[in-house]
Design a protein around this motif. Structure first.
Motif, PDB file in Angstrom:
ATOM      1  N   SER A   1       0.841  -1.208   0.000  1.00 19.52           N
ATOM      2  CA  SER A   1       0.000   0.000   0.000  1.00 19.52           C
ATOM      3  C   SER A   1       0.869   1.248   0.000  1.00 19.52           C
ATOM      4  O   SER A   1       2.024   1.227   0.433  1.00 19.52           O
ATOM      5  CB  SER A   1      -0.917   0.022   1.223  1.00 19.52           C
ATOM      6  OG  SER A   1      -0.178   0.336   2.397  1.00 19.52           O
ATOM      7  N   TYR A   2       0.286   2.331  -0.464  1.00 15.32           N
ATOM      8  CA  TYR A   2       0.986   3.621  -0.519  1.00 15.32           C
ATOM      9  C   TYR A   2       1.367   4.068   0.893  1.00 15.32           C
ATOM     10  O   TYR A   2       2.478   4.550   1.122  1.00 15.32           O
ATOM     11  CB  TYR A   2       0.086   4.646  -1.211  1.00 15.32           C
ATOM     12  CG  TYR A   2       0.648   6.040  -1.262  1.00 15.32           C
ATOM     13  CD1 TYR A   2       1.829   6.312  -1.947  1.00 15.32           C
ATOM     14  CD2 TYR A   2      -0.002   7.107  -0.634  1.00 15.32           C
ATOM     15  CE1 TYR A   2       2.350   7.599  -2.003  1.00 15.32           C
ATOM     16  CE2 TYR A   2       0.504   8.397  -0.690  1.00 15.32           C
ATOM     17  CZ  TYR A   2       1.684   8.629  -1.364  1.00 15.32           C
ATOM     18  OH  TYR A   2       2.197   9.897  -1.417  1.00 15.32           O
ATOM     19  N   GLN A   3       0.457   3.900   1.846  1.00 18.73           N
ATOM     20  CA  GLN A   3       0.725   4.310   3.224  1.00 18.73           C
ATOM     21  C   GLN A   3       1.909   3.538   3.809  1.00 18.73           C
ATOM     22  O   GLN A   3       2.737   4.088   4.536  1.00 18.73           O
ATOM     23  CB  GLN A   3      -0.519   4.122   4.098  1.00 18.73           C
ATOM     24  CG  GLN A   3      -0.420   4.791   5.467  1.00 18.73           C
ATOM     25  CD  GLN A   3      -0.088   6.279   5.393  1.00 18.73           C
ATOM     26  OE1 GLN A   3      -0.749   7.028   4.671  1.00 18.73           O
ATOM     27  NE2 GLN A   3       0.950   6.712   6.111  1.00 18.73           N
ATOM     28  N   GLU A   4       1.984   2.268   3.460  1.00 24.68           N
ATOM     29  CA  GLU A   4       3.096   1.419   3.915  1.00 24.68           C
ATOM     30  C   GLU A   4       4.428   1.970   3.394  1.00 24.68           C
ATOM     31  O   GLU A   4       5.427   2.029   4.122  1.00 24.68           O
ATOM     32  CB  GLU A   4       2.867   0.001   3.374  1.00 24.68           C
ATOM     33  CG  GLU A   4       3.489  -1.100   4.191  1.00 24.68           C
ATOM     34  CD  GLU A   4       3.232  -2.465   3.566  1.00 24.68           C
ATOM     35  OE1 GLU A   4       4.162  -3.286   3.569  1.00 24.68           O
ATOM     36  OE2 GLU A   4       2.107  -2.683   3.049  1.00 24.68           O
TER      37      GLU A   4
ATOM     38  N   LEU B   1      16.633   8.666  -2.887  1.00 29.24           N
ATOM     39  CA  LEU B   1      15.632   7.745  -3.422  1.00 29.24           C
ATOM     40  C   LEU B   1      14.546   8.490  -4.202  1.00 29.24           C
ATOM     41  O   LEU B   1      14.100   8.050  -5.266  1.00 29.24           O
ATOM     42  CB  LEU B   1      15.000   6.954  -2.269  1.00 29.24           C
ATOM     43  CG  LEU B   1      14.379   5.615  -2.631  1.00 29.24           C
ATOM     44  CD1 LEU B   1      15.414   4.679  -3.239  1.00 29.24           C
ATOM     45  CD2 LEU B   1      13.763   4.973  -1.401  1.00 29.24           C
ATOM     46  N   THR B   2      14.154   9.642  -3.669  1.00 30.70           N
ATOM     47  CA  THR B   2      13.102  10.428  -4.327  1.00 30.70           C
ATOM     48  C   THR B   2      13.573  10.973  -5.673  1.00 30.70           C
ATOM     49  O   THR B   2      12.812  10.999  -6.643  1.00 30.70           O
ATOM     50  CB  THR B   2      12.651  11.583  -3.407  1.00 30.70           C
ATOM     51  OG1 THR B   2      12.335  11.056  -2.121  1.00 30.70           O
ATOM     52  CG2 THR B   2      11.428  12.285  -3.960  1.00 30.70           C
ATOM     53  N   VAL B   3      14.829  11.406  -5.731  1.00 33.50           N
ATOM     54  CA  VAL B   3      15.395  11.874  -7.004  1.00 33.50           C
ATOM     55  C   VAL B   3      15.396  10.735  -8.023  1.00 33.50           C
ATOM     56  O   VAL B   3      14.997  10.910  -9.179  1.00 33.50           O
ATOM     57  CB  VAL B   3      16.829  12.430  -6.790  1.00 33.50           C
ATOM     58  CG1 VAL B   3      17.546  12.625  -8.118  1.00 33.50           C
ATOM     59  CG2 VAL B   3      16.769  13.750  -6.037  1.00 33.50           C
ATOM     60  N   GLY B   4      15.831   9.547  -7.596  1.00 33.23           N
ATOM     61  CA  GLY B   4      15.810   8.385  -8.484  1.00 33.23           C
ATOM     62  C   GLY B   4      14.407   8.076  -8.977  1.00 33.23           C
ATOM     63  O   GLY B   4      14.196   7.767 -10.161  1.00 33.23           O
TER      64      GLY B   4
ATOM     65  N   TYR C   1       7.475   3.663   5.659  1.00 37.46           N
ATOM     66  CA  TYR C   1       8.841   3.158   5.534  1.00 37.46           C
ATOM     67  C   TYR C   1       9.806   4.297   5.195  1.00 37.46           C
ATOM     68  O   TYR C   1      10.865   4.449   5.819  1.00 37.46           O
ATOM     69  CB  TYR C   1       8.909   2.070   4.455  1.00 37.46           C
ATOM     70  CG  TYR C   1      10.320   1.579   4.196  1.00 37.46           C
ATOM     71  CD1 TYR C   1      10.883   0.587   4.996  1.00 37.46           C
ATOM     72  CD2 TYR C   1      11.096   2.126   3.171  1.00 37.46           C
ATOM     73  CE1 TYR C   1      12.184   0.142   4.785  1.00 37.46           C
ATOM     74  CE2 TYR C   1      12.394   1.695   2.957  1.00 37.46           C
ATOM     75  CZ  TYR C   1      12.936   0.705   3.760  1.00 37.46           C
ATOM     76  OH  TYR C   1      14.220   0.286   3.551  1.00 37.46           O
ATOM     77  N   MET C   2       9.431   5.109   4.213  1.00 33.49           N
ATOM     78  CA  MET C   2      10.330   6.188   3.771  1.00 33.49           C
ATOM     79  C   MET C   2      10.583   7.199   4.891  1.00 33.49           C
ATOM     80  O   MET C   2      11.702   7.662   5.078  1.00 33.49           O
ATOM     81  CB  MET C   2       9.760   6.892   2.539  1.00 33.49           C
ATOM     82  CG  MET C   2       9.789   6.028   1.292  1.00 33.49           C
ATOM     83  SD  MET C   2       9.179   6.897  -0.170  1.00 33.49           S
ATOM     84  CE  MET C   2      10.606   7.885  -0.615  1.00 33.49           C
ATOM     85  N   TYR C   3       9.539   7.535   5.625  1.00 34.17           N
ATOM     86  CA  TYR C   3       9.684   8.545   6.680  1.00 34.17           C
ATOM     87  C   TYR C   3      10.396   8.026   7.920  1.00 34.17           C
ATOM     88  O   TYR C   3      11.046   8.785   8.628  1.00 34.17           O
ATOM     89  CB  TYR C   3       8.316   9.104   7.082  1.00 34.17           C
ATOM     90  CG  TYR C   3       7.660   9.963   6.029  1.00 34.17           C
ATOM     91  CD1 TYR C   3       8.417  10.718   5.136  1.00 34.17           C
ATOM     92  CD2 TYR C   3       6.275  10.021   5.910  1.00 34.17           C
ATOM     93  CE1 TYR C   3       7.818  11.499   4.170  1.00 34.17           C
ATOM     94  CE2 TYR C   3       5.666  10.804   4.942  1.00 34.17           C
ATOM     95  CZ  TYR C   3       6.446  11.544   4.070  1.00 34.17           C
ATOM     96  OH  TYR C   3       5.842  12.314   3.120  1.00 34.17           O
ATOM     97  N   THR C   4      10.267   6.727   8.197  1.00 35.98           N
ATOM     98  CA  THR C   4      10.850   6.206   9.437  1.00 35.98           C
ATOM     99  C   THR C   4      12.191   5.505   9.231  1.00 35.98           C
ATOM    100  O   THR C   4      13.062   5.574  10.088  1.00 35.98           O
ATOM    101  CB  THR C   4       9.884   5.221  10.137  1.00 35.98           C
ATOM    102  OG1 THR C   4       9.563   4.159   9.227  1.00 35.98           O
ATOM    103  CG2 THR C   4       8.608   5.922  10.577  1.00 35.98           C
TER     104      THR C   4
END
Length: 437
Positions: free
Chosen positions: A14-17, A135-138, A21-24
């Motif tokens: 899921s998107y929330q998952e 990761l976001t740039v990629g 993960y990305m934030y923590t």
């Protein structure tokens, strides 16, 4: 792409998952500060290689600077989109939703694409431990390549030389205003900061500088000569002034070339628009078909076209409620000049800051007659509202601590009359929490 990339395992469903993960799990500069800052491009280059080098599969415009790079990026994307080009836009940080960072023709990347990307790169994450930004740039570059954009406007996150975005070879680079910010990472003097920003200047790629600044222009001239890059100072070609009507009149020499109803109508846009126009000139010379009508539409309708928020953003009238993400000395100086020239009786200010910047210099610029509500954004980097209150008191500012941003706004609204003004700012993250934005 490899078979691994074509048939990813499902690590996230899921998107929330993915967001959790990305934030923590990933170091995120916006939340934690310096612990997330990587001092080389190794991870980004490795990620790009893993993704089959998407950074070389689309044309781009690269934008660095201390102030104005976000607005300039949105203006350029809106103009290119108005001219009929399929336009990618990468900006940071986001205000409300992560997907604001990555857009094509003003539309945010779909949550499903974010999930798919994270499932594809999860083995890479486990091995290399990239930062949130890397990761976001990629993700952005992969998306732009996959969707075959005609051009992407890419905003630098911080600095330039070592920023993860600095793996593209753009059609043209733009560097906006340079002022003191992130000194502990970029340098203690404006010249040192300028040298870091100038790191986006590439061999034989034209570069536009939005404004001439004493001692800084020479830094860009030196780097441009070293890299055989054609350098233009926008103010040699254009000057921009706001008329009493609120229109921004742009002149080239003695001739008026534009009269623009600028959105958002922040005073600082008169510094940004010349740089934007000069970049358009360079793109036209490189074969892009961009007309005067596209420039006007892009600048006047930028909020609708790209969804730009948080720049002199009027949230309400009677009382007038405005927020702005400007937070360093140069940005705050312009904002306070605009506050002073906007008709109002009493001024109420909701203000917060982050804990890794010297706030005293900015607080000294704020109007002493205003009533303040000192708040803090809900991130680890936020400066405690009580500490901000103490620092503000040293500068003669009076007010109270109301930690929650929206509670502070609510309290200001209770006190404000119809002809008063409420300003909300001090940090991007304070503005991000404004419920009405």
């Amino acid at each position: 792409m490899s078979d691994t990339n074509k048939n990813p395992n499902t690590y996230f469903s899921s998107y929330q998952e993915v967001l959790d993960y990305m934030y923590t799990q990933l170091p995120m500069f916006q939340r934690v500060g310096g612990a997330a800052f990587k001092k080389d491009l190794g991870n980004t280059l490795a990620l790009c290689q893993y993704l089959n080098n998407p950074e070389h599969q689309f044309k781009s415009v690269h934008i660095a600077g201390t102030n104005g790079k976000g607005s300039s990026s949105n203006y350029l994307a809106a103009i290119l989109q108005s001219a009929g080009y399929k336009t990618g836009l990468y900006t940071s940080p986001h205000l409300k939703n992560f997907t604001e960072r990555i857009k094509i023709n003003g539309k945010e990347i779909a949550g499903e694409r974010v999930i798919n990307f994270m499932n594809r790169v999860y083995p890479f994450i486990e091995e290399h431990h990239p930062s949130f930004f890397e990761l976001t740039v990629g993700m952005a570059f992969d998306y732009f390549a996959e969707e075959q954009v005609d051009i992407a406007v890419v905003e630098v996150g911080m600095g330039g030389r070592l920023d993860s975005t600095n793996v593209i070879i753009p059609e043209v680079a733009l560097i906006t205003n340079i002022s003191e910010d992130h000194k502990q990472w970029l340098g203690n003097t404006l010249e040192e900061i300028a040298a870091e920003k100038g790191g986006i200047i590439k061999d034989h790629v034209p570069v536009v500088i939005s404004e001439k600044q004493k001692g800084i222009s020479e830094v860009f001239e030196r780097i441009s000569i070293e890299r055989h890059a054609a350098l233009s100072f926008a103010e040699d070609s254009y000057t921009a002034t706001f008329e009493q009507s609120g229109d921004l009149v742009v002149q080239s020499g003695d001739s008026q070339v534009y009269s623009l109803k600028v959105q958002p109508a922040g005073y600082y846009q008169k510094k940004n628009i010349p740089g934007v126009l000069k970049v358009i000139e360079v793109l036209q010379a490189r074969g892009f078909n961009i007309g005067e009508e596209h420039v006007i539409r892009g600048i006047e309708d930028v909020k609708t076209i790209t969804g730009l928020k948080g720049r002199w953003h009027v949230l309400g009238n009677k009382p007038m409620v405005v927020c702005d993400v400007g937070h360093n000395k140069a940005g705050v100086e312009f904002i306070m000049r605009q506050v002073a020239s906007t008709p109002h009786h009493k001024l109420y200010v909701v203000w917060g800051a982050v804990n890794d910047k010297d706030v005293s210099g900015v607080l000294a610029m704020l109007p002493k007659e205003a009533q303040y509500f000192f708040c803090q954004a809900d991130i680890p980097r936020a400066l405690e509202a009580e500490k901000l209150y103490e620092e503000a008191a040293k500068q003669g500012l009076k007010g109270k601590v109301v930690k929650n941003v929206n509670e502070a706004i609510k309290e200001a609204k209770v006190l404000a009359s119809e002809d008063d003004m409420i300003f909300i700012g001090g940090s991007t993250f304070v503005v991000a929490e404004v419920a009405e934005l």
